[in-house]
Design an enzyme around this catalytic site. Structure first.
Site, mmCIF file in Angstrom:
data_model
loop_
_atom_site.group_PDB
_atom_site.id
_atom_site.type_symbol
_atom_site.label_atom_id
_atom_site.label_comp_id
_atom_site.label_asym_id
_atom_site.label_seq_id
_atom_site.Cartn_x
_atom_site.Cartn_y
_atom_site.Cartn_z
ATOM 1 C CE1 TYR A 57 1.488 42.174 55.453
ATOM 2 C CE2 TYR A 57 0.375 40.256 54.657
ATOM 3 C CZ TYR A 57 1.099 40.989 55.472
ATOM 4 O OH TYR A 57 1.528 40.053 56.890
ATOM 5 C CG ASP A 107 1.804 36.698 56.220
ATOM 6 O OD1 ASP A 107 1.153 35.738 55.799
ATOM 7 O OD2 ASP A 107 1.257 37.945 56.839
ATOM 8 C CG ASP A 145 -2.255 34.198 56.761
ATOM 9 O OD1 ASP A 145 -0.816 34.016 56.514
ATOM 10 O OD2 ASP A 145 -2.868 35.135 56.601
ATOM 11 C CD GLU A 170 -2.030 36.942 61.954
ATOM 12 O OE1 GLU A 170 -1.955 35.926 61.000
ATOM 13 O OE2 GLU A 170 -2.980 37.519 62.300
#
Length: 524
Positions: free
Chosen positions: A240, A88, A91, A487
């Site tokens: 999430y 995603d 990571d 990120e």
């Protein structure tokens, strides 16, 4: 006195004037070009990003060459093949909910702007990006009422800083089923596969049919066995969590299934369940991987103009009022403090962490709805005034131009685009020497010791990634440990694909209008 050479002097003077005038025009042209952005280049680069995020066995035509195969035993522990899909962000966990939303938005981009993607030569890359996700969803949906929702564990994954090719972290897989429901992830994955089935309908009808079959089963499963996936799978809660619950995803899945099938059953669901599932009560100011209401409301309101939906007009009109509320809040035209905050330089600002995801989704919805209004020859009516389709698209363009460099930091937040962009993106794979060049194993903590804290730019450029972006004062700190800002996520970039395509259309349209105007002036 001899007058024979006078015409020659006149011609020389005329040539001199033309030369000077051409030079002035060239200067003006170069000045105006400096302020313009190459949306075609931005589009190409945005699609490259998805190749950098691939998990699994990479194909022969992989263009991001600093990546290699990874996660080749995913699912093995549970006796299921879960190789493939996407990481995603920075990571290596494969989180199903944001991955599905990414694929839905990529598919929607192709549905709306496929012709432009084809004319720019990027359609095949967009289809590959979608199919990389849907191939994985087919694997993950192992039986009608089972969906593998996650591979890897965020806690152990975040403990390590290593390349995906070197992964030593847990690759345990987690599923939802009848006893452990997850209507939100089932609904979003159904939406992704239904939207993708529309995309592949003409080029790959068998695959399209297969996707639709899975989408219908997943929706039925999610609707019958209701529950939040983060209640069934506590492992996702810190990463999430489904804060909005599952009701928006059920409406979202049904809406996309209606678009894919034209089956009245799904239309009736969107209408009959509108109140019960919150479609008419939630007035939104964000649209994201978690909260789908604005998307449902916008798609439902676009059905109002169709004659066959006249019997549903009352409910569709209520959906429209909520869609209008979202759009007006984005455009700063609402009352009672419900407008979305903006930075001093005009960027939409929803929240501190990864704010750019809300900018890209808002720009996409504005763009799509402005086209809808233009076709139906209507404007958007807000409490604080009327907004034309051109003004809506103009605001979306302003957000995109901010992303590409028209901002106080004079930096592009789309990595790899323009003369200045973030070079220390919070991304494990990009921040460590490429596996292709440095095949020696880099261990879990070795990455933190030798690579994470380096002040130098990342060895590999994560081209096409849209980072989290600046703070509420338009300030940005390009540090690898500043993950709130540096990120990037797949669902940040996915909506940009459609908006870039539309802005390419806009530029072409303006050039055509300028050509027509020049011809008309010449004729006069």
């Amino acid at each position: 006195m001899d007058h024979r050479h006078k015409p020659c002097h006149f011609l020389l003077l005329l040539l001199l004037l033309i030369t000077v005038f051409s030079a002035v025009l060239a200067d003006v042209s170069s000045e105006t070009d400096v302020g313009r952005f190459d949306y075609g280049e931005a589009l190409s680069k945005s699609l490259l990003y998805f190749e950098a995020q691939r998990s699994g066995r990479l194909p022969y035509n992989q263009r991001v060459t600093w990546r290699d195969h990874s996660g080749l035993t995913d699912g093995l522990e549970q006796g299921v093949d879960l190789v493939g899909g996407y990481h995603d962000a920075g990571d290596h966990v494969k989180f199903g909910l944001p991955m599905a939303f990414t694929v839905t938005m990529l598919s929607w981009s192709v549905i709306e702007y496929g012709d432009t993607l084809a004319s720019t030569g990027e359609l095949s890359h967009a289809l590959e990006a979608i199919k990389w996700g849907t191939d994985y969803f087919i694997k993950a949906h192992t039986s009608p009422n089972v969906l593998w929702a996650e591979v890897g564990d965020g806690d152990t994954d975040h403990y390590c800083w290593q390349r995906p090719e070197d992964m030593t972290t847990s690759r345990r897989a987690f599923k939802i089923d009848e006893n452990n429901p997850g209507s939100d992830i089932a609904g979003e994955t159904a939406a992704a596969m239904a939207a993708a089935s529309i995309v592949f309908r003409s080029t790959n009808p068998h695959y399209s049919h297969l996707l639709l079959h899975h989408a219908q089963q997943l929706f039925g499963f999610g609707d019958k066995y209701r529950g939040k996936y983060d209640e069934s799978l506590k492992v996702v809660k810190s990463y999430y969590a489904s804060v909005s619950g599952y009701m928006d995803e059920l409406l979202w899945g049904a809406t996309w299934l209606y678009r894919a099938t034209d089956n009245e059953h799904y239309m009736s669901y969107v209408v009959d369940m509108a109140h019960q599932l919150g479609g008419l009560s939630w007035a939104m100011s964000e649209f994201s991987w978690d909260v789908k209401y604005a998307g449902v409301q916008l798609l439902a309101s676009m059905l109002l103009k169709e004659e066959k939906h006249k019997q549903h007009s009352k409910v569709l009109q209520q959906y429209k009022s909520k869609a209008d509320h979202y759009l007006c809040s984005i455009l700063n035209k609402n009352i009672n403090g419900t407008n979305v905050q903006r930075t001093p330089a005009g960027l939409l600002y929803v929240r501190q962490w990864n704010n750019m995801q809300y900018v890209s989704t808002a720009s996409f919805l504005l763009t799509v709805y402005s086209d809808h209004l233009r076709k139906s020859n209507t404007d958007l009516e807000c409490h604080e005034g009327t907004v034309t389709p051109d003004e809506m698209l103009g605001f979306a363009k302003s957000q995109i131009d901010y992303i590409l460099g028209s901002n106080p930091m004079e930096t592009s937040y789309l990595v790899g685009y323009g003369p200045k962009y973030p070079t220390r993106v919070h991304h494990r794979g990009a921040s460590i020497a490429s596996f292709k060049e440095h095949k020696g194993f880099i261990g879990c903590t070795q990455g933190y010791d030798n690579w994470y804290g380096r002040s130098e730019p990342n060895p590999s450029v994560l081209v096409g990634a849209l980072v989290g972006g600046p703070d509420e004062q338009d300030e940005f700190d390009d540090r690898r440990d500043n993950y709130v800002q540096t990120e990037a996520c797949t669902y940040n970039t996915a909506p940009l694909v459609g908006v870039f395509a539309r802005l390419i259309e806009l530029e072409e349209q303006k050039l055509e209008e300028e050509d027509v105007s020049l011809v008309a002036t010449y004729k006069r």
